[in-house]
Design a protein around this motif. Structure first.
Motif, PDB file in Angstrom:
ATOM      1  N   LYS A  64       5.932  23.354   5.496  1.00  0.00           N
ATOM      2  CA  LYS A  64       6.517  22.521   6.553  1.00  0.00           C
ATOM      3  C   LYS A  64       7.838  23.118   7.020  1.00  0.00           C
ATOM      4  N   HIS A  65       8.073  23.037   8.325  1.00  0.00           N
ATOM      5  CA  HIS A  65       9.348  23.476   8.895  1.00  0.00           C
ATOM      6  C   HIS A  65      10.384  22.362   8.770  1.00  0.00           C
ATOM      7  N   ASN A  66      11.643  22.758   8.755  1.00  0.00           N
ATOM      8  CA  ASN A  66      12.754  21.805   8.867  1.00  0.00           C
ATOM      9  C   ASN A  66      12.663  20.660   7.856  1.00  0.00           C
ATOM     10  N   THR A  67      12.671  20.988   6.590  1.00  0.00           N
ATOM     11  CA  THR A  67      12.604  19.935   5.580  1.00  0.00           C
ATOM     12  C   THR A  67      13.990  19.663   5.003  1.00  0.00           C
ATOM     13  N   PHE A  77      15.344  14.151  18.381  1.00  0.00           N
ATOM     14  CA  PHE A  77      14.007  14.730  18.320  1.00  0.00           C
ATOM     15  C   PHE A  77      14.086  16.213  17.943  1.00  0.00           C
ATOM     16  N   ASP A  78      15.068  16.917  18.517  1.00  0.00           N
ATOM     17  CA  ASP A  78      15.206  18.355  18.227  1.00  0.00           C
ATOM     18  C   ASP A  78      15.643  18.611  16.781  1.00  0.00           C
ATOM     19  N   GLN A  79      16.384  17.675  16.204  1.00  0.00           N
ATOM     20  CA  GLN A  79      16.916  17.884  14.850  1.00  0.00           C
ATOM     21  C   GLN A  79      16.068  17.206  13.787  1.00  0.00           C
TER      22      GLN A  79
END
Ligand SMILES: *[C@@H]1O[C@H](CO)[C@@H](O)[C@H](O)[C@H]1NC(C)=O
Ligand SMILES: *[C@@H]1O[C@H](CO)[C@@H](O)[C@H](O)[C@H]1NC(C)=O
Length: 458
Positions: free
Chosen positions: A408-411, A63-65
């Motif tokens: 978007k974050h973390n793409t 979930f965190d990654q």
């Protein structure tokens, strides 16, 4: 009162039996590790479903990654809607997140595919390297089981590392249930697994990296649409960082040249970055703060291949912890990106990003700058993003251009799909630019004529 209780009791009973009825006949989870990202596909063969939802549990690590998640039906590929649920007494101690997937009606038996992409799933070891250290390792931790709220008849967990140099892959309690073949590990099969069975701990897969661990700290795209010029002009501004072990001590170019010459470059060094551009991209450029970088190679894809390949060679080798800022740009004919619908609207498709498969992105933004006067009807993005609207004013603009800003974050490369925008542009607005240019040209011409007349009189 008694009646109410029995009704409640009945509802409770029905709920429990509905939950108990769902069975996983088989689960296979396959994770493919890259240096900075991982893509994982879990296939659930499910039967006995009768309440229209199926719950999936996501481990806290994942979930965190998490960079991208989708659930689809295996047979049709149809994407299914889902919602995150909070709190669950069974999985609370382990902090698993629960996802409720909405199933199509009357499907007691089906095969679901959960696809997730993770950013930075592995930790580099050691955390520092000198220029002479040739290798480094990555540590990936995972569960050997898939945790699920339902009884499972059979499950397997597979992990594939990018190299076959595996230093450690974690033994499970049963040696015969751990197999390794080159860079692929399989845990299981586990038979008759009870609901909510959580293995006591993660196992660690420690593998030797075969390349640098890269991330984009900044990734900003602008795509400007011109009906007049019949093109979409792209520009990507990027700050890439070598996110592997950081360089200990001084960098010497002499050592680097010797290593290049002897073909023994450390794996923790980035000398080349390959970016896939849309097929038939033209007017390609690669610049950094100093100017044009000529050490790049561009292989244009024809109409048959799905992409062109741009190989970028940064001005200096990217050692651990180092960054490099650059911009690339190209043009695509509007005819490939936009279609005019019967109702007069234009349907434009623009790739959200062109992230290489091995790069984790902190935050990506795409600005789509529409022609002057274009009115946006709808924006469709195949994943959740922040959507904002701006007005961009450029040379010779009269009213500015409507701009759709998606971020978007973390793409990762899982977000390289197309964004679709439907907009309308009246004939007057379509002619705004040529009219403005004509007006300016006329004004200049008049001024010139006037000046000449004045001149002749003096
Ligand atoms: C992006 O990932 C980082 C690191 O895992 C995390 O701290 C952050 O909350 C994530 N951001 C979003 C918006 O999910
Ligand atoms: C940079 O490269 C482009 C395309 O090759 C060229 O048109 C432009 O003149 C170059 N600019 C400089 C400053 O060299």
């Amino acid at each position: 009162m008694n009646n109410l209780l029995s009704v409640l009791g009945l509802i409770l009973f029905v709920n429990i039996s509905a939950l108990a009825a769902t069975v996983n006949d088989n689960i296979v989870k396959s994770t493919k590790l890259f240096h900075s990202t991982a893509h994982s596909t879990t296939t659930y063969h499910v039967s006995g479903v009768d309440d229209g939802t199926y719950d999936i549990l996501i481990s806290p690590n994942e979930f965190d990654q998490l960079s991208h998640l989708s659930v689809s039906l295996k047979e049709s590929g149809e994407q299914l809607p889902y919602t995150w649920l909070n709190g669950d007494s069974y999985v609370q101690p382990y902090n698993f997140k629960r996802l409720a997937v909405q199933l199509p009606p009357n499907t007691p038996q089906l095969t679901l595919v959960l696809s997730i992409s993770l950013n930075n799933p592995s930790t580099p070891l050691p955390s520092q390297l000198t220029q002479d250290d040739l290798a480094y390792s990555l540590s990936f931790k995972t569960y050997t089981h898939v945790v699920t709220p339902y009884h499972t008849n059979e499950m397997r967990v597979k992990v594939r590392a990018p190299t076959s140099k595996i230093h450690r892959y974690g033994m499970t309690h049963d040696d015969s249930k751990t197999t390794k073949n080159g860079g692929s590990m399989v845990y299981g099969p586990w038979m008759d697994v009870a609901p909510y069975s959580i293995p006591t701990d993660h196992i660690e897969i420690l593998y030797e990296a075969a390349g640098p661990r890269l991330k984009y700290e900044v990734s900003e795209r602008s795509a400007q649409v011109s009906h007049w010029g019949n093109v979409v002009s792209f520009r990507d501004d990027i700050v890439v960082r070598n996110n592997g072990p950081s360089l200990k001590g001084q960098f010497t170019r002499l050592t680097h040249q010797a290593q290049t010459f002897l073909n023994v470059l450390p794996t923790n060094i980035a000398t080349m970055l390959s970016v896939r551009l849309p097929a038939l991209s033209e007017e390609v450029f690669f610049v950094d703060q100093i100017g044009n970088v000529t050490t790049s190679h561009y292989k244009q894809g024809d109409g048959h291949s799905s992409h062109s390949l741009l190989q970028l060679k940064p001005r200096y080798p990217l050692m651990g912890g180092w960054k490099y800022s650059f911009s690339i740009g190209w043009e695509n004919s509007l005819r490939f990106a936009a279609k005019l619908a019967r109702d007069g609207t234009t349907r434009l498709s623009i790739p959200f990003s062109s992230t290489p498969e091995n790069v984790a992105v902190d935050r990506h933004t795409t600005r789509i700058i529409l022609p002057e006067g274009a009115q946006v009807h709808s924006v469709y993005v195949p994943f959740e993003v922040d959507v904002q609207y701006e007005t961009t004013t450029s040379y010779l603009d009269t009213i500015g251009r409507n701009t759709v800003v998606l971020s978007k974050h973390n793409t990762s490369d899982a977000h390289n799909g197309d964004v679709t925008i439907v907009y309308s542009l009246s004939l007057f607005n379509a002619l705004r630019k040529p009219l403005a240019v004509a007006a300016v040209a006329f004004a200049l011409f008049s001024a010139a004529t006037l000046l000449r007349r004045i001149n002749t009189r003096i």
